[in-house]
Design an enzyme around this catalytic site. Structure first.
Site, mmCIF file in Angstrom:
data_model
loop_
_atom_site.group_PDB
_atom_site.id
_atom_site.type_symbol
_atom_site.label_atom_id
_atom_site.label_comp_id
_atom_site.label_asym_id
_atom_site.label_seq_id
_atom_site.Cartn_x
_atom_site.Cartn_y
_atom_site.Cartn_z
ATOM 1 N N ASN A 9 137.858 91.517 24.562
ATOM 2 C CA ASN A 9 137.453 92.658 23.733
ATOM 3 C C ASN A 9 136.666 92.120 22.542
ATOM 4 O O ASN A 9 137.240 91.568 21.611
ATOM 5 C CB ASN A 9 138.731 93.394 23.267
ATOM 6 C CG ASN A 9 138.437 94.491 22.262
ATOM 7 O OD1 ASN A 9 137.275 94.878 22.069
ATOM 8 N ND2 ASN A 9 139.486 94.994 21.618
ATOM 9 N N TRP A 10 135.342 92.311 22.607
ATOM 10 C CA TRP A 10 134.487 91.738 21.544
ATOM 11 C C TRP A 10 134.573 92.534 20.242
ATOM 12 O O TRP A 10 134.056 92.111 19.223
ATOM 13 C CB TRP A 10 133.034 91.707 22.006
ATOM 14 C CG TRP A 10 132.748 90.717 23.103
ATOM 15 C CD1 TRP A 10 133.663 89.921 23.758
ATOM 16 C CD2 TRP A 10 131.476 90.411 23.672
ATOM 17 N NE1 TRP A 10 133.020 89.154 24.692
ATOM 18 C CE2 TRP A 10 131.684 89.435 24.667
ATOM 19 C CE3 TRP A 10 130.170 90.870 23.449
ATOM 20 C CZ2 TRP A 10 130.629 88.899 25.428
ATOM 21 C CZ3 TRP A 10 129.133 90.352 24.210
ATOM 22 C CH2 TRP A 10 129.364 89.372 25.177
ATOM 23 N N LYS A 11 135.146 93.726 20.314
ATOM 24 C CA LYS A 11 135.181 94.622 19.131
ATOM 25 C C LYS A 11 133.762 94.766 18.570
ATOM 26 O O LYS A 11 132.803 94.716 19.344
ATOM 27 C CB LYS A 11 136.187 94.096 18.102
ATOM 28 C CG LYS A 11 137.554 93.842 18.744
ATOM 29 C CD LYS A 11 138.650 93.611 17.755
ATOM 30 C CE LYS A 11 139.956 93.361 18.512
ATOM 31 N NZ LYS A 11 141.099 93.215 17.632
ATOM 32 N N HIS A 96 142.803 101.852 21.801
ATOM 33 C CA HIS A 96 143.089 100.642 21.020
ATOM 34 C C HIS A 96 143.665 101.062 19.666
ATOM 35 O O HIS A 96 143.259 102.088 19.109
ATOM 36 C CB HIS A 96 141.804 99.830 20.828
ATOM 37 C CG HIS A 96 142.069 98.463 20.285
ATOM 38 N ND1 HIS A 96 142.343 98.246 18.955
ATOM 39 C CD2 HIS A 96 142.154 97.258 20.891
ATOM 40 C CE1 HIS A 96 142.570 96.947 18.779
ATOM 41 N NE2 HIS A 96 142.464 96.329 19.929
ATOM 42 N N GLU A 98 143.096 100.099 16.818
ATOM 43 C CA GLU A 98 142.082 100.270 15.769
ATOM 44 C C GLU A 98 141.461 101.665 15.842
ATOM 45 O O GLU A 98 141.055 102.227 14.829
ATOM 46 C CB GLU A 98 141.027 99.156 15.883
ATOM 47 C CG GLU A 98 141.602 97.821 15.413
ATOM 48 C CD GLU A 98 140.998 96.587 16.056
ATOM 49 O OE1 GLU A 98 139.922 96.672 16.657
ATOM 50 O OE2 GLU A 98 141.643 95.514 15.950
ATOM 51 N N GLU A 168 149.933 95.849 23.122
ATOM 52 C CA GLU A 168 149.383 95.140 21.975
ATOM 53 C C GLU A 168 150.172 95.520 20.722
ATOM 54 O O GLU A 168 149.858 96.536 20.081
ATOM 55 C CB GLU A 168 147.908 95.520 21.781
ATOM 56 C CG GLU A 168 147.022 95.153 22.933
ATOM 57 C CD GLU A 168 145.581 94.893 22.480
ATOM 58 O OE1 GLU A 168 145.059 93.824 22.796
ATOM 59 O OE2 GLU A 168 145.007 95.747 21.783
ATOM 60 N N GLY A 174 144.967 90.155 15.706
ATOM 61 C CA GLY A 174 144.109 89.514 14.720
ATOM 62 C C GLY A 174 144.860 88.828 13.595
ATOM 63 O O GLY A 174 144.268 88.449 12.579
ATOM 64 N N SER A 213 146.643 88.161 19.405
ATOM 65 C CA SER A 213 146.603 86.728 19.087
ATOM 66 C C SER A 213 146.843 85.829 20.296
ATOM 67 O O SER A 213 147.513 84.799 20.189
ATOM 68 C CB SER A 213 147.574 86.407 17.950
ATOM 69 O OG SER A 213 147.196 87.106 16.770
ATOM 70 N N GLY A 234 141.058 89.345 21.884
ATOM 71 C CA GLY A 234 140.088 89.720 20.862
ATOM 72 C C GLY A 234 139.338 88.492 20.365
ATOM 73 O O GLY A 234 138.458 87.956 21.045
ATOM 74 N N GLY A 235 139.734 88.027 19.194
ATOM 75 C CA GLY A 235 139.026 86.929 18.515
ATOM 76 C C GLY A 235 138.673 85.752 19.411
ATOM 77 O O GLY A 235 137.527 85.271 19.395
HETATM 78 P P1 PGA Z 1 143.224 89.502 18.903
HETATM 79 O O1 PGA Z 1 142.876 91.010 19.326
HETATM 80 O O2 PGA Z 1 143.256 88.682 20.176
HETATM 81 O O3 PGA Z 1 142.097 89.097 17.989
HETATM 82 O O4 PGA Z 1 144.541 89.523 18.231
HETATM 83 C C1 PGA Z 1 143.393 91.589 20.493
HETATM 84 C C2 PGA Z 1 142.917 93.016 20.629
HETATM 85 O O5 PGA Z 1 142.849 93.719 19.614
HETATM 86 O O6 PGA Z 1 142.603 93.489 21.745
#
Ligand code: PGA
Length: 256
Positions: A9-11, A96, A98, A168, A174, A213, A234-235
């Site tokens: 997930n590149w966000k 998600h 977010e 999640e 993050g 994470s 994510g990251g």
């Molecule tokens: P993260 O994000 O790996 O940076 O914690 C995961 C996500 O939000 O899908």
């Protein structure tokens, strides 16, 4: 036997130039392993670029959101499921945290989006997760059941098998602080049982990803858990070496 899925997930990250380099490395080093699927989920404007760079590879792609409206019309700023299909999307991240937190997406909206995806041939990756406060109050499973039940109630029973779930925990996204393997297995097992109460066959085939994470250092341990069928990353998915290492860990756990 469930295939593992590792999705990046590149966000809201990337640029034409950065994506080109990242996708090129992923294609060069893609793993050909039939127990494993890999995917990248870029922001909407880069779907065309992603399609061009990945269409001859085994790496799939998807989008980070979709409109609840499936028919074209006056919905400024929205992107429909059929538009995503035009760009070869396979997956759509839905709900998600977010988006739930920053865009007030309710369980009902998330469920509608999941339904629209499935009805249009896309696979929704439905994200669910509890906040730290909810976990500390012992509400983890009741929050997750509320989130998942909304989706299960909205879907035809024979559509449940198209679903991908991603657990999640919000406090792990993050933050560098992943959930412990005990916490993850406990939740994933409970989620599978919850789905099994509606459709036992779909539950045993259901992909339940962990996200929050995930990094090269913890990927193998997490993905070796019996009810963890991959990761939503994510990251670490923005760094080719890290994402490749996580994919490798998924392949090792799938083979073992
Ligand atoms: P993260 O994000 O790996 O940076 O914690 C995961 C996500 O939000 O899908």
């Amino acid at each position: 036997m469930r295939k593992k899925l590792v999705a990046g997930n590149w966000k809201m990250n990337g640029s034409l130039k950065e994506n080109e380099a990242l996708l090129k490395t992923l294609v060069q080093r893609q793993l050909q392993f039939n127990q494993l699927q890999t995917a990248v989920i870029p922001p909407f404007p880069y779907l065309s670029q992603t399609q061009q760079q990945l269409h001859t590879s085994t790496i799939l792609w998807g989008a980070q959101d979709v409109s609840v409206e499936s028919k074209a019309g006056a919905f400024t700023g929205e992107v429909s499921a059929s538009m995503l299909l035009d760009f070869g999307c396979h997956f759509v991240i839905v709900g998600h945290s977010e988006r739930r937190q920053r865009h007030q997406e309710t369980d009902q909206v998330v469920a509608l989006k999941a339904k629209v995806c499935i009805e249009n041939g896309l696979r929704p990756i439905v994200c669910i997760g509890e906040s730290l406060g909810e976990r500390e109050k012992g509400e983890t499973l009741s929050v997750l059941y509320r989130q998942i039940d909304a989706v299960l109630n909205a879907l035809d029973v024979d559509h449940i098998q198209r679903l991908v779930l991603a657990y999640e925990p919000i406090w792990a996204i993050g933050t560098g602080k992943s959930a412990t393997i005990e916490q993850v297995q406990e939740v994933h097992q409970a989620l599978r049982q919850r789905v099994a109460a509606v459709d036992w066959v779909a539950a045993s085939a259901l992909n339940i990803l962990y996200g929050g994470s995930v990094k090269p250092a913890n990927a193998l341990e997490l993905m070796s858990l019996p009810d963890v069928d991959g990761a939503l990353v994510g990251g670490a998915s923005l760094v080719a070496e890290d994402f490749m290492a996580i994919i490798q860990a998924a392949a090792v756990s799938a083979a073992g």
